[in-house]
Design an enzyme around this catalytic site. Structure first.
Site, PDB file in Angstrom:
ATOM      1  N   SER A 227       0.782  -1.233   0.000  1.00 54.66           N
ATOM      2  CA  SER A 227       0.000   0.000   0.000  1.00 54.66           C
ATOM      3  C   SER A 227       0.815   1.286   0.000  1.00 54.66           C
ATOM      4  CB  SER A 227      -0.956   0.008   1.191  1.00 54.66           C
ATOM      5  OG  SER A 227      -2.058  -0.837   0.924  1.00 54.66           O
TER       6      SER A 227
ATOM      7  N   GLN B  78     -11.051 -13.241  -0.644  1.00 54.01           N
ATOM      8  CA  GLN B  78     -10.068 -13.657   0.354  1.00 54.01           C
ATOM      9  C   GLN B  78      -9.718 -15.133   0.207  1.00 54.01           C
ATOM     10  OE1 GLN B  78     -11.660 -12.580   4.165  1.00 54.01           O
ATOM     11  NE2 GLN B  78     -11.417 -10.387   3.815  1.00 54.01           N
TER      12      GLN B  78
ATOM     13  N   THR C 115       2.482   2.542   5.340  1.00 48.25           N
ATOM     14  CA  THR C 115       2.923   1.150   5.368  1.00 48.25           C
ATOM     15  C   THR C 115       2.346   0.419   4.176  1.00 48.25           C
ATOM     16  OG1 THR C 115       1.050   0.639   6.771  1.00 48.25           O
ATOM     17  CG2 THR C 115       3.166   0.944   7.864  1.00 48.25           C
TER      18      THR C 115
END
Length: 400
Positions: A107, A172, A358
Site C-alpha cells: 500500500s 479472500q 505502510t
C-alpha cells in the site's frame, strides 16, 4: 481492521487493511512463527556512527527472534545513511538480506498514486472535488453505492465509504488463503476488482466517517488513466520515478517476478503461525494485478526514502497541493494524528510526529516514514506476512 496506535498503525492497522494474507490477522507485535531463522546481528554500524542506531538494530533482531524470516531497515539522517538487517532473505540457502534488495511495497503504492492525482490537479486536468461519476460514469453504483456522491478527495483520504474489495470473503479465499497457490498467476482487471466491491453495501455515507478501502485507490488509478489517456503506472514512472531517478522502483503490472537483487517472500496464507503444523509458503512470485493501484509496486529502502523526502520537502507538488496532501481527517485510532491524501501522521511515544505509509502484500510488510521536514527518515521490510510490523523499530529509531 484492528484498532492500534500508529506504531501499530504504520506497522499493522493499515498493513492489515492492505492486500495481503495479513489483511485479516496482522498483530501489532510479531507472533512466533514456525522454523524461524536466528537473528543475524551482523549489520550494526554498516557505516561509521552506526552506534547511534543500536536500539533500531536490537528491535529488528527481536522481530526475527519473534518469527520474522528476515528484516531490512535503512535510515537517513543528518549524519548520513545507516543500514541494518537481521535474519535471512532466503530460508533455503541462508542468504542474508542485502540493503539493495527490492521487495513488494504493497500500500505504499497509494502514496505514489495520490501524488500523481495532486499533480494532475495542479495542472488543472482534474479537481479533487470532482465526483467519481464525472470521471468513471456508471462504475460506482449498486447496493447503495453512488459515484455521484463520492469525490476524488474522498477516495484519497478513505472517507468515501466504498466497500473494500479485499474484504470480500470469496476474494479472500481465492487470493489470500489456500486458493492463492492455484490462482497466484491470475490476472485481475481494475474493473473486476471494483465490481467485487459493488456487490456489497457501502461502509457509510460518503464523508461521514473513515475506513481504509483498497477499492478507493483502484478507482484512483482508473481516474488517472481517464484523465491522461495513459495507465496510472505510466504516469507514476513519467512523473516520479524518472525525475527522481528511482531505478529500483517499478510498477510491474502483471509481471509475476520480483526483479533482482531480491530475497524471497514467505506466507502462512492465513494459517496460525503458532501451530507447529502450519506450513510456510514461498509466495515470491505472484501476479500483482490483484492489488493494482492499491498496492502493486516494487521498490527498495533507498528509493522509498528518496521519494518520501522529495514529497515532504515540496519537490513534487506546489504549495496548494502540499497543503491538501497533509490536511488530515481523523481515523479513530489512538496515536494516529490523521490520514491525509496517501500519507498519514502518527505521534510516537516520545512525542515526535512522523509521516509516511505502510504496505502489505503476500510475504511482505513494508514501511516508510519521515519527520515532516524530511531530515530524518526510515524505510524497512519484513519478508514474512505473519510476523507483525516494524513498529518497534520505528519507535527505537525516532525515540531511543
Amino acid at each position: 481492521m484492528s484498532v492500534r496506535t500508529l506504531r501499530g498503525g504504520l506497522a499493522a492497522a493499515l498493513v492489515a487493511a492492505a492486500v495481503t494474507a495479513t489483511a485479516l490477522t496482522a498483530p501489532a507485535v510479531a507472533a512466533p512463527g514456525p522454523a524461524a531463522a536466528p537473528a543475524a546481528p551482523d549489520a550494526v554500524g554498516e557505516r561509521a556512527g552506526g552506534g547511534r542506531h543500536h536500539a533500531t538494530q536490537r528491535a529488528i533482531e527481536a522481530a526475527v527472534r519473534d518469527g520474522a524470516p528476515g528484516v531490512l531497515v535503512q535510515v537517513r539522517d543528518r549524519h548520513g545513511t545507516w543500514n541494518g538487517r537481521a535474519g535471512v532473505a532466503d530460508r533455503d540457502t541462508g542468504r542474508k538480506r542485502h540493503h539493495h534488495d527490492r521487495y513488494r511495497v504493497g500500500s505504499i503504492t497509494k502514496t505514489f498514486v495520490a501524488t500523481v492525482m495532486l499533480q494532475l490537479e495542479a495542472e488543472g486536468r482534474l479537481d479533487l472535488d470532482d465526483s467519481v461519476e464525472k470521471w468513471l460514469p456508471g462504475v460506482v453504483q449498486g447496493n447503495g453505492h453512488d459515484g455521484g456522491r463520492v469525490t476524488l478527495r474522498q477516495l484519497l483520504n478513505h472517507t468515501s465509504g466504498i466497500y473494500s474489495y479485499t474484504s470480500d470473503q470469496d476474494f479472500q479465499t481465492t487470493v489470500l488463503g489456500d486458493g492463492f497457490l492455484k490462482h497466484r498467476y491470475d490476472t485481475w482487471t481494475p474493473e473486476q476488482l471494483v465490481a467485487i466491491a459493488m456487490k456489497h453495501q457501502p461502509d457509510f455515507a460518503p464523508g461521514t466517517s473513515w475506513n481504509y478501502s483498497n477499492t478507493n485507490y483502484v478507482l484512483a488509478g482508473m481516474v488517472i488513466e481517464k484523465a491522461t489517456g495513459r495507465p496510472y503506472g505510466t504516469e507514476v514512472e513519467r512523473r516520479i520515478l524518472k525525475p527522481l531517478k528511482l531505478r529500483a522502483t517499478s510498477v510491474p503490472g502483471t509481471d509475476a517476478a520480483l526483479p533482482r537483487p531480491s530475497g524471497r517472500a514467505y506466507s502462512t496464507l492465513g494459517a496460525d503461525p503458532a501451530d507447529p503444523a502450519t506450513k510456510i509458503h514461498d509466495v515470491t512470485e505472484l501476479n500483482p494485478s490483484l492489488a493494482g493501484a492499491a498496492g502493486e509496486m516494487i521498490s527498495d529502502n533507498a528509493d522509498l526514502q528518496k521519494f518520501l523526502r522529495a514529497l515532504l520537502d515540496g519537490r513534487l507538488l506546489p504549495q496548494r497541493q502540499m497543503k491538501e496532501l497533509t490536511t488530515t481527517v481523523p481515523v479513530g485510532m489512538a496515536g494516529i494524528t490523521g490520514y491525509g491524501l496517501g500519507v498519514y501522521a502518527t505521534k510516537l511515544s516520545c512525542g515526535k510526529e512522523v509521516w509516511g505509509h505502510t504496505g502489505g502484500i503476500h510475504g511482505s510488510g513494508s514501511l516508510v516514514a519521515a519527520t515532516r521536514d524530511a531530515s530524518h527518515s526510515m524505510a524497512g521490510n519484513i519478508n514474512g506476512d505473519w510476523a507483525g510490523g516494524l513498529d518497534e523499530a520505528l519507535e527505537a529509531e525516532f525515540c531511543k
